[in-house]
Scaffold this motif. Sequence first.
Motif, short mmCIF file in Angstrom:
data_model
loop_
_atom_site.label_atom_id
_atom_site.label_comp_id
_atom_site.label_asym_id
_atom_site.label_seq_id
_atom_site.Cartn_x
_atom_site.Cartn_y
_atom_site.Cartn_z
N LEU A 1 -28.26 -63.98 19.19
CA LEU A 1 -27.51 -64.66 20.24
C LEU A 1 -28.22 -64.52 21.58
CD1 LEU A 1 -23.67 -64.72 20.64
CD2 LEU A 1 -25.11 -64.38 22.63
N ARG A 2 -28.72 -63.33 21.87
CA ARG A 2 -29.46 -63.13 23.13
C ARG A 2 -30.70 -64.04 23.18
NH1 ARG A 2 -27.74 -58.32 26.02
NH2 ARG A 2 -29.36 -58.89 27.52
N GLU A 3 -31.34 -64.22 22.02
CA GLU A 3 -32.52 -65.10 21.96
C GLU A 3 -32.15 -66.54 22.31
OE1 GLU A 3 -34.04 -64.57 18.03
OE2 GLU A 3 -34.47 -62.43 18.33
N GLU A 4 -30.99 -67.01 21.80
CA GLU A 4 -30.54 -68.37 22.11
C GLU A 4 -30.29 -68.53 23.61
OE1 GLU A 4 -30.02 -71.36 20.26
OE2 GLU A 4 -31.39 -70.18 19.04
N VAL A 5 -29.62 -67.53 24.20
CA VAL A 5 -29.35 -67.58 25.64
C VAL A 5 -30.67 -67.54 26.41
CG1 VAL A 5 -28.26 -66.39 27.59
CG2 VAL A 5 -27.04 -66.59 25.40
N GLY A 6 -31.63 -66.75 25.90
CA GLY A 6 -32.95 -66.67 26.54
C GLY A 6 -33.68 -68.01 26.56
N LYS A 7 -33.36 -68.88 25.59
CA LYS A 7 -33.97 -70.22 25.54
C LYS A 7 -33.24 -71.21 26.45
CE LYS A 7 -35.23 -69.69 20.66
NZ LYS A 7 -34.91 -70.16 19.28
N GLY A 8 -32.21 -70.70 27.16
CA GLY A 8 -31.45 -71.59 28.05
C GLY A 8 -30.21 -72.18 27.41
N HIS A 9 -29.86 -71.73 26.19
CA HIS A 9 -28.69 -72.26 25.50
C HIS A 9 -27.47 -71.36 25.71
CE1 HIS A 9 -31.26 -75.24 23.79
NE2 HIS A 9 -31.94 -74.38 23.06
N GLN A 10 -26.34 -71.77 25.13
CA GLN A 10 -25.08 -71.02 25.25
C GLN A 10 -24.49 -70.78 23.86
OE1 GLN A 10 -24.20 -74.32 28.06
NE2 GLN A 10 -22.69 -72.87 28.90
N ALA A 11 -23.48 -69.90 23.81
CA ALA A 11 -22.93 -69.53 22.51
C ALA A 11 -21.43 -69.28 22.60
CB ALA A 11 -23.64 -68.27 21.99
N TYR A 12 -20.78 -69.41 21.43
CA TYR A 12 -19.37 -69.06 21.27
C TYR A 12 -19.26 -67.81 20.41
CZ TYR A 12 -18.44 -74.07 22.30
OH TYR A 12 -18.38 -75.33 22.85
N VAL A 13 -18.27 -66.98 20.71
CA VAL A 13 -17.86 -65.90 19.81
C VAL A 13 -16.37 -66.12 19.55
CG1 VAL A 13 -17.56 -63.42 19.48
CG2 VAL A 13 -19.58 -64.28 20.69
N VAL A 14 -16.00 -66.33 18.29
CA VAL A 14 -14.61 -66.68 17.96
C VAL A 14 -13.91 -65.50 17.28
CG1 VAL A 14 -13.14 -68.26 16.65
CG2 VAL A 14 -15.23 -69.11 17.71
N CYS A 15 -12.70 -65.20 17.73
CA CYS A 15 -11.89 -64.10 17.18
C CYS A 15 -10.55 -64.64 16.68
CB CYS A 15 -11.61 -63.05 18.26
SG CYS A 15 -13.08 -62.39 19.06
N PRO A 16 -9.95 -63.98 15.67
CA PRO A 16 -8.66 -64.46 15.15
C PRO A 16 -7.48 -64.21 16.08
CG PRO A 16 -9.79 -63.05 13.54
CD PRO A 16 -10.51 -62.90 14.84
N ARG A 17 -7.57 -63.18 16.94
CA ARG A 17 -6.42 -62.82 17.78
C ARG A 17 -6.80 -62.85 19.26
NH1 ARG A 17 -3.95 -57.82 17.91
NH2 ARG A 17 -5.90 -56.80 17.31
N ILE A 18 -5.75 -62.94 20.12
CA ILE A 18 -5.95 -62.85 21.56
C ILE A 18 -6.05 -61.39 21.97
CG2 ILE A 18 -4.89 -63.25 23.83
CD1 ILE A 18 -3.48 -65.68 22.58
N GLY A 19 -5.04 -60.60 21.58
CA GLY A 19 -5.00 -59.19 21.96
C GLY A 19 -3.74 -58.57 21.44
N GLU A 20 -3.35 -57.48 22.01
CA GLU A 20 -2.17 -56.77 21.52
C GLU A 20 -0.89 -57.57 21.70
OE1 GLU A 20 -1.92 -54.03 19.74
OE2 GLU A 20 -4.08 -54.11 19.65
N ALA A 21 -0.83 -58.34 22.79
CA ALA A 21 0.47 -58.93 23.15
C ALA A 21 0.58 -60.42 22.87
CB ALA A 21 0.75 -58.68 24.63
N GLY A 22 -0.54 -61.14 22.60
CA GLY A 22 -0.44 -62.59 22.58
C GLY A 22 -0.77 -63.21 21.25
N ALA A 23 -0.15 -64.34 20.97
CA ALA A 23 -0.46 -65.11 19.77
C ALA A 23 -0.95 -66.48 20.19
CB ALA A 23 0.78 -65.24 18.89
N GLU A 24 -1.97 -66.98 19.49
CA GLU A 24 -2.56 -68.27 19.85
C GLU A 24 -1.54 -69.40 19.76
OE1 GLU A 24 -4.28 -70.39 21.47
OE2 GLU A 24 -6.09 -69.34 20.86
N GLU A 25 -1.58 -70.29 20.68
CA GLU A 25 -0.63 -71.40 20.65
C GLU A 25 -0.89 -72.24 19.40
OE1 GLU A 25 -3.06 -74.64 23.32
OE2 GLU A 25 -1.61 -73.35 24.32
#
Length: 725
Positions: free
Chosen positions: A484-508
Motif C-alpha cells: 500500500l505504501r508503494e502505491e501511495v509512493g507512486k502518487g496513487h490512493q487506497a481504501y482500507v475497508v472494515c466491517p464495523r465502525i467502532g464500539e458504539a456505531g452500526a453502519e447505516e
Amino acid sequence: MASFDDGLQALLGKKSADALAGALDLHTVADLLRHYPRRYFERGDLTSIAGLEIGEHVTVVAEIRKVNSVRMKTRRGTRTEVEITDGQRVLSLALFNQQGRYKDKLAVGARGLFAGKVSMFNHKLQLQNPEIELFEDENVSAEEAMRKLVPVYPAAQKLQTWQIAKCVKQVLEMWDGADDPMPGELLAGRKLLGLEAALRAIHLPEGWEQVTSARKRLKWDEAIAVQIALARRRHASAVRPAPACPPKSNGILDAFDKRLPFTLTAGQQEVGQAIADDLSGQHPMNRLLQGEVGSGKTIVALRAMLQVVDSGRQAAMLAPTEVLAAQHARSLREMLGDLAQAGELGGAEEATRLTLLTGSLPAAQRKQALLDAASGAAGIVVGTHALIQETVQFADLGFVVVDEQHRFGVEQRDALRTRGTDGSSPHVLVMTATPIPRTVAMTVYGDLETSALRELPQGRSPIATNVVPVAEKPGWLDRAWQRLREEVGKGHQAYVVCPRIGEAGAEESEEEPPPDDDTGRRAPVAVEEVAPQLAAGPLQGLKIAILHGKMAAEDKDMTMRAFAAGEVDVLVATTVVEVGVNVPNATMMVILDADRFGVSQLHQLRGRVGRGSAPGLCLLVSEALEGTSTRERLDAVASTLDGFELAQLDLEIRREGDILGAAQSGRRSQLKMLSLVQDVEVITEARAEAQRIVAKDPELARYPGLASMADALVDDERAEYLQKA
C-alpha cells in the motif's frame, strides 16, 4: 382426527406445542407438515464434517472415536471430552457435568446424532454441550427399521431434529388429510402426487423414489403460487396509466449525445433503445437494469432522464446514502456541463436544472430545492429517501431511477409509485451493480423486465485480487501494508475497508456484526480502531481519513471531496464506499476480515479501484482456514472478475436463502422446498403456466385452489414486496 388448521397443543400436548411455537414459529398442523426435512440420511451413513462453519447450528451423524472424562481444576464437576468422526475428519465435543445424563452410553464406536452450535476452541472446531441422540437398536420399531431414510429437519438450539420428527409422526397418525387445491388438469399433465400423499412421503419416505416424487409436487406448489401472484400483479400493472415520454428531436438529449467524448457500447445502445421504447408507452415501465461495476449504467439512466425532460416532465434519481446522492449529483453535473445550468449565466439553450435534495441540507438550500422540484424548474432531482417524504412535491414526475435497490425499504419505493399526476404512475428503472441469476430475476424480480450490461467500457483497468491468509501466513499482512505504501509512493490512493465502525456505531443500512459472540471468534475490526493503529504503525506518515455512515453529512461530503481531490492518501471506511464512489486515482483496496462480507459485496467493493488508467489491486485479508467453505468463497472472488458468475456462486453458497425476502418484510419464509440453484426448469415452466392461466382468467374464477395457494404463500404484503423489491 385433525385438519390442516388445527392447533398443535391438542395433538401434542402443551410442552411440545410450546417448544415448536417458541423455537420454530410452528403453531398449526399445516405449519408443522410444511416444515420439511432439510435432508435425509440412510441408516449406517455418516455426515461429512468438512466445511462446517463457525457459528452455525448443525446436526451431524457421526461415530464416537474417543471419550475422556476429567475433573475440572477451577470449578466443581467433570468435563467429558469426546471426539467424533465421519471417517475422515474429527469434531470435538465438550460436555460439562453431563455424566449422569448419558452414563455409559458414550462409548467408542457408538453412532448417533450430535446437534449444537459450532465454535472454535484451541484452534479446533467444537460443539459445546451438544444434544446427543445415539442409535440404539432396541429403541427402533420394526416399522422404523424397515424405513432406511431418516429425515433431518431444520432445527433450533433447544429443539432437535429427532424431537421434531417424533412430533411430525404423531401428527400424521391423527391427520385426516386435506382437499387438494391443485387443478386436476395440472396434476394429470405434470404427473404429480396428490397433496396428502406428497406430505406423507416427504416426512416418512420408504425410499428415495418417494422423496423425489414428493419434492416434485411440493416444489411445483411453491413455484406456481409465486408465479401466479407475480402474473396477477404484472397484469394489474399493465393496465395502469403512465405519462408517455416519446423522444424529441433537437432537445437536450440530442445536444448531450452530440457532446459525448466516447462511443456508447453496443450493450448501452441496445438497453438505451429498450428503455426509450418503454418510456414512449402509456403504461408504466418497470425495468431492472443490472450491470457490472463500471459497466456504464449511469450514462444509460441519464440519457433516459433527458428523454423525459424533453417531454416536459421531471425525472428523479434515488441513491441509498447521502454520500452517494451527492456523488451522483456531482457526476451528472460534470457529464451535463452547461446543459445542467438552466437559468444561469452561460447555460445552454436546451439546458435543464439539476437539484440535489437530501435530509441534511441547510434550511435555505433545502427550501430552494423543494421549490425547484415543486415548480418544475428542476428537470432532474437527485436525492435519498428525503425525496419521497410527503413534504416534497413534484410538478410532473414522469420517471424514477432507483440506484442500488437492495438498500431501499419497501415502503420508500412504494411511495414513488403514487407520485405521478392525474392518477398515473411514473416509469421506474431499478439499477443494480449486483448481477442477478436468472432464477432470482424470475422470482424476486418476476414482474420487472430485465436488461443487463455485460461489457465494460474501454479504458477500464484490470483488477488483481488476492487472499491474504493471516492465520496461516501472518507475515503477508506486513507485506500488504508495504504494498500500500508503494502505491501511495507512486502518487496513487487506497481504501482500507472494515466491517464495523467502532464500539458504539452500526453502519447505516447494514447490520453490524456483534462485537463478540459465543463461538470463540474475535470481534470484527472497526474503522475507529484500525485508523489510529495504521497511523501510528505500518502507514505512519501517510495522510489517513475515516468515513462511515454515522458521520454528519457535511463531514462525509468533505472527506469524500478531500479524497477525490487527492488530499487524503488512505481512506479507512465501512461499506459506505461500496456503491457509486468514483475516484480514478484510487488503485488499491485492503478489505480486513473479508470473510465477514458476502460475495457480491466483496465484488462491489473492489470495483472502487481500477477506475482509471492504472491497474487495481484488491487484497482480501482473512483468518479463514484453507479447506473451509468460507475460504473457498474468498478464493472464488479472487479467481474471477465476472460478477454474473459470482452471483451464481453466491446463490449456491447461501444455504437457506428466502427468495421472498422474509428478512426485509419481517415475515417468516413460506418457501421451504424451492431452490433457485437447482430448480431453474421448474421455475421457468411455472412462469409460463402462470402467464397462460392469468391471461385467460385474471381473477382466477375457474381456479379457486390456485388463488388460495397464491394468497397463502404470497399474501398481499409479500406480493407488494416482490413487485417493489
